[in-house]
Write an enzyme that holds these catalytic residues in place. Structure first.
Site, PDB file in Angstrom:
ATOM      1  N   ARG A 108     -16.107 -79.280  42.039  1.00 44.83           N
ATOM      2  CA  ARG A 108     -16.599 -80.460  41.898  1.00 44.83           C
ATOM      3  C   ARG A 108     -17.955 -80.203  41.194  1.00 44.83           C
ATOM      4  O   ARG A 108     -18.461 -79.349  41.808  1.00 44.83           O
ATOM      5  CB  ARG A 108     -16.078 -81.417  42.744  1.00 44.83           C
ATOM      6  CG  ARG A 108     -15.064 -81.802  43.165  1.00 44.83           C
ATOM      7  CD  ARG A 108     -14.891 -82.978  44.169  1.00 44.83           C
ATOM      8  NE  ARG A 108     -13.550 -83.285  44.727  1.00 44.83           N
ATOM      9  CZ  ARG A 108     -12.971 -82.814  45.691  1.00 44.83           C
ATOM     10  NH1 ARG A 108     -13.658 -82.011  46.471  1.00 44.83           N
ATOM     11  NH2 ARG A 108     -11.821 -83.295  45.859  1.00 44.83           N
ATOM     12  N   LYS A 127     -15.689 -83.725  49.500  1.00 43.41           N
ATOM     13  CA  LYS A 127     -15.714 -85.350  49.636  1.00 43.41           C
ATOM     14  C   LYS A 127     -15.254 -85.377  51.159  1.00 43.41           C
ATOM     15  O   LYS A 127     -14.884 -84.509  51.875  1.00 43.41           O
ATOM     16  CB  LYS A 127     -14.853 -85.718  49.065  1.00 43.41           C
ATOM     17  CG  LYS A 127     -14.872 -86.064  47.569  1.00 43.41           C
ATOM     18  CD  LYS A 127     -13.806 -86.702  46.706  1.00 43.41           C
ATOM     19  CE  LYS A 127     -14.303 -86.884  45.351  1.00 43.41           C
ATOM     20  NZ  LYS A 127     -13.214 -87.934  44.472  1.00 43.41           N
ATOM     21  N   HIS A 134     -15.865 -81.406  35.172  1.00 42.64           N
ATOM     22  CA  HIS A 134     -14.479 -82.051  35.820  1.00 42.64           C
ATOM     23  C   HIS A 134     -13.406 -81.337  34.863  1.00 42.64           C
ATOM     24  O   HIS A 134     -12.342 -81.225  35.373  1.00 42.64           O
ATOM     25  CB  HIS A 134     -14.447 -83.381  35.653  1.00 42.64           C
ATOM     26  CG  HIS A 134     -13.700 -83.992  37.046  1.00 42.64           C
ATOM     27  ND1 HIS A 134     -13.833 -83.736  38.489  1.00 42.64           N
ATOM     28  CD2 HIS A 134     -12.270 -84.450  37.027  1.00 42.64           C
ATOM     29  CE1 HIS A 134     -12.775 -84.143  39.148  1.00 42.64           C
ATOM     30  NE2 HIS A 134     -11.846 -84.737  38.378  1.00 42.64           N
ATOM     31  N   ARG A 142     -12.551 -78.040  35.908  1.00 42.66           N
ATOM     32  CA  ARG A 142     -11.851 -78.176  37.308  1.00 42.66           C
ATOM     33  C   ARG A 142     -10.184 -78.389  36.628  1.00 42.66           C
ATOM     34  O   ARG A 142      -9.462 -77.804  37.530  1.00 42.66           O
ATOM     35  CB  ARG A 142     -12.288 -79.253  38.007  1.00 42.66           C
ATOM     36  CG  ARG A 142     -11.835 -79.572  39.337  1.00 42.66           C
ATOM     37  CD  ARG A 142     -12.446 -80.683  40.300  1.00 42.66           C
ATOM     38  NE  ARG A 142     -11.769 -81.176  41.199  1.00 42.66           N
ATOM     39  CZ  ARG A 142     -11.469 -80.732  42.447  1.00 42.66           C
ATOM     40  NH1 ARG A 142     -12.001 -79.429  42.741  1.00 42.66           N
ATOM     41  NH2 ARG A 142     -10.890 -81.384  43.382  1.00 42.66           N
ATOM     42  N   HIS A 177      -8.034 -81.221  47.648  1.00 38.14           N
ATOM     43  CA  HIS A 177      -7.010 -82.654  47.863  1.00 38.14           C
ATOM     44  C   HIS A 177      -6.637 -82.673  49.243  1.00 38.14           C
ATOM     45  O   HIS A 177      -5.732 -82.137  49.684  1.00 38.14           O
ATOM     46  CB  HIS A 177      -5.971 -82.276  46.711  1.00 38.14           C
ATOM     47  CG  HIS A 177      -6.460 -82.583  45.302  1.00 38.14           C
ATOM     48  ND1 HIS A 177      -5.740 -82.126  44.274  1.00 38.14           N
ATOM     49  CD2 HIS A 177      -7.625 -82.970  44.956  1.00 38.14           C
ATOM     50  CE1 HIS A 177      -6.440 -82.525  43.140  1.00 38.14           C
ATOM     51  NE2 HIS A 177      -7.842 -82.992  43.501  1.00 38.14           N
ATOM     52  N   TYR A 232      -0.945 -82.086  37.843  1.00 35.43           N
ATOM     53  CA  TYR A 232      -0.965 -81.036  37.140  1.00 35.43           C
ATOM     54  C   TYR A 232       0.438 -80.347  36.907  1.00 35.43           C
ATOM     55  O   TYR A 232       0.614 -79.264  36.257  1.00 35.43           O
ATOM     56  CB  TYR A 232      -1.801 -80.049  37.791  1.00 35.43           C
ATOM     57  CG  TYR A 232      -3.242 -80.501  37.916  1.00 35.43           C
ATOM     58  CD1 TYR A 232      -4.076 -80.624  36.955  1.00 35.43           C
ATOM     59  CD2 TYR A 232      -3.863 -80.962  39.080  1.00 35.43           C
ATOM     60  CE1 TYR A 232      -5.490 -81.177  36.661  1.00 35.43           C
ATOM     61  CE2 TYR A 232      -5.104 -81.425  39.222  1.00 35.43           C
ATOM     62  CZ  TYR A 232      -5.825 -81.394  38.199  1.00 35.43           C
ATOM     63  OH  TYR A 232      -7.140 -81.868  38.153  1.00 35.43           O
TER      64      TYR A 232
END
Length: 308
Positions: A155, A179, A250, A253, A276, A285
């Site tokens: 990120r 995150k 992004h 990414r 994730h 994806y």
């Protein structure tokens, strides 16, 4: 609500906690804007936080659609911010209950992320260095950024906060703080390794203190590179390569995830590398290769083909 705490004070307390949890500045600004708008809406109707009902939420979001023509995704973002704030306030006993907890908007189908093909990515990453020495140094830094974004699916905030001690050149591993202040270890490729090592040879010339805690990516004055600066440099290098796309971190990414899935078929591994927490997020994806899906089906299903 407990006495002595105005809604805006609670909002400041909540945002401070989110910042401690390593939320990006961009996310914090969005949270502050969205929740402030809702609190202002409540104030015009003399609504105490404990008086808010689902109907008030619906009216607030309806006014957003009417006056700002917001999309479904924007409404979902606003609702998510309000819901998280109210959940925090309820858990801290600043509110008796959270009226946003069971409130739902009808979700539209999630659009697939835009992609750049492998040849175009290579065109950007393998472009020749500029002629001037000063621009060559800038290119070495920018190339290292681009290579890491695409090599490891980082990120923007993760590449911005990367420190020298987080890079293990021997094992080609990065220690990433993502995150929610969650840490993960991800591999990076040979080309990314070479690019970062070439950039670090320039690093001391830019008055950078080469210590473990220092940021890997800095300005020419030796200061940590900002998020907007990284975005601008990524766009500029795409333009310099003659690629007519709006390249941003992004998007690289997204390309990493799709290209990895297309070649590996390993959804769990890509989930780990992207950081994730939910596999559903990674599954966006899985559109990448329907031909392979058909091939696997033909080979694996007992009744896919007639037995000779």
């Amino acid at each position: 609500m407990l006495e002595g705490f105005e809604p805006q004070v609670l909002l400041s307390m909540w945002l401070k906690e989110r910042k401690i949890q390593n939320q990006s500045e961009h996310t914090l600004h969005a949270y502050e804007r969205d929740v402030s708008d809702f609190l202002a809406f409540c104030a015009t109707r003399n609504l105490n936080l404990n008086d808010i009902e689902s109907a008030d939420l619906r009216e607030f979001l309806g006014s957003k659609v009417e006056h700002q023509q917001l999309s479904s995704s924007s409404l979902q973002r606003i609702l998510s911010a309000v819901r998280q704030f109210m959940k925090w306030a309820e858990q801290g006993q600043y509110m008796a209950f959270n009226p946003a907890d069971d409130f739902q908007l009808k979700r539209q189908s999630r659009p697939l992320p835009g992609l750049v093909d492998i040849e175009t990515v290579n065109q950007i990453l393998d472009q020749p260095a500029p002629a001037s020495e000063a621009q060559q140094q800038m290119w070495l830094r920018d190339k290292a950024i681009l290579e890491l974004l695409y090599s490891s699916g980082l990120r923007l905030a993760e590449v911005q906060s990367l420190r020298i001690k987080d890079v293990d050149f021997n094992r080609q591993l990065l220690r990433i703080t993502g995150k929610g202040n969650k840490t993960r270890v991800v591999p990076f490729g040979v080309k990314a390794k070479d690019a970062v090592m070439q950039w670090l040879q320039i690093y001391p010339l830019w008055h950078g203190d080469f210590v473990p805690e220092a940021n890997v990516f800095i300005t020419q004055k030796g200061n940590p590179l900002g998020a907007r600066q990284i975005e601008n440099r990524v766009k500029l290098q795409a333009q310099r390569a003659g690629v007519n796309i709006d390249l941003h971190p992004h998007l690289l990414r997204h390309c990493f995830a799709s290209h990895m899935l297309s070649n590996s078929r390993d959804l769990r591994a890509v989930q780990e590398m992207l950081g994730h927490s939910n596999l559903t997020t990674t599954q966006i994806y899985t559109h990448v290769d329907f031909d392979h899906l058909a091939q696997v089906y033909d080979q694996a299903h007992p009744r896919a083909q007639l037995k000779k």
